[in-house]
Write an enzyme that holds these catalytic residues in place. Structure first.
Site, PDB file in Angstrom:
ATOM      1  N   HIS A  71       0.872  -1.287   0.030  1.00  0.00           N
ATOM      2  CA  HIS A  71      -0.102  -0.002  -0.116  1.00  0.00           C
ATOM      3  C   HIS A  71       0.868   1.399   0.095  1.00  0.00           C
ATOM      4  O   HIS A  71       2.067   1.400   0.315  1.00  0.00           O
ATOM      5  CB  HIS A  71      -1.115  -0.014   0.897  1.00  0.00           C
ATOM      6  N   ALA A  72       0.212   2.365  -0.499  1.00  0.00           N
ATOM      7  CA  ALA A  72       1.006   3.356  -0.627  1.00  0.00           C
ATOM      8  C   ALA A  72      -0.256   4.678  -0.288  1.00  0.00           C
ATOM      9  O   ALA A  72      -1.266   4.480  -0.827  1.00  0.00           O
ATOM     10  CB  ALA A  72       1.458   3.848  -1.809  1.00  0.00           C
TER      11      ALA A  72
END
Lengths: 153, 104
Positions: free
Chosen positions: A64-65
């Site tokens: 994730h980012a």
């Protein structure tokens, strides 16, 4: 536009190399499809993996980012022709990566609710089995995930 | 009577592992026949909040956290297992067994 659609599912992507190569390729694919800066995205993915691996076992990872200026979250899936070493919790390589790309500051609880439902679903053995069985078929993956989680149109 | 477990889960981003850990604790507690309630402290704030009476009635507490527990005073004096969210995601059964071992 919604958080999850068929355009963000890429099956049987061939990666030569390691987790970082896979993250780079994923960032390129999702950046292109969603108008996100690829460099920011790969940096976001890498920073998160440095904290601790997102490979949670059973051949699935959830890189994730958080991206500045993104309007709404993007959920995307990439499946790999060859399993990628991901330093996973069960030490098994990863065949399916589900990317969670979030706006940096997202006050929208509906977005977060969708992602938390998806996260909970990842602990369901049947759901993981369905993902594994569908990993060569984008439409099938789309069905499996949308049946499990209600995304807003 | 079934042993009562209360738990708090919290990860850094508060997006995924908080909820994965919560789900896995519930899954394995139920499998082994324990009562469990899990409070999540994630990006959406505190959800499924544990009341003081629920905490008081619990036999054991599990903190599955990579960050500080909010309002830790509520749990003062309770037997508590502290683990990281990844450990619980990896092996929910082990976390439940370790917690129960604290009170047996």
């Amino acid at each position: 536009m919604k958080e999850f659609d068929l355009n963000n599912i890429f099956t049987d992507v061939s990666i030569t190399g390691n987790k970082n190569d896979a993250l780079k390729k994923m960032a390129e694919l999702f950046a292109h499809e969603n108008g996100i800066d690829a460099k920011a995205l790969v940096q976001g993915f890498e920073a998160r993996e440095k904290e601790s691996t997102t490979g949670f076992g059973n051949g699935v990872a959830i890189p994730h980012a958080k991206i500045n200026g993104l309007q709404q979250p993007v959920v995307g899936i990439v499946t790999f022709t060859q399993p990628i070493e991901w330093e996973s919790l069960d030490e098994e390589p990863v065949e399916i990566a589900i990317a969670l790309i979030m706006p940096l500051d997202d006050p929208n609880k509906e977005h977060l609710t969708v992602l938390s439902k998806l996260a909970r679903k990842l602990m369901d053995d049947e759901f993981i089995k369905d993902l594994q069985n569908g990993r060569h078929d984008a439409k099938k993956l789309y069905e499996v995930v949308t049946n499990a989680i209600e995304f807003k149109a | 009577m079934a042993k009562k477990i209360v738990a708090v889960t919290a990860c850094i981003a508060g997006i995924a592992h908080t909820y994965m850990a919560a789900e896995n604790l519930k899954k394995f507690a139920k499998k082994e026949g324990y009562d469990i309630k899990v409070e999540t402290q994630g990006a959406m704030g505190v959800e499924n909040r544990l009341s003081q009476s629920e905490i008081d009635a619990a036999d054991v507490v599990i903190f599955a956290v990579d960050t500080n527990v909010q309002e830790p005073d509520r749990f003062e004096g309770k037997k508590t297992l502290k683990v990281g969210t990844s450990e619980v995601v990896k092996d929910g059964k082990s976390a439940i067994d370790q917690a129960i071992a604290l009170i047996n």
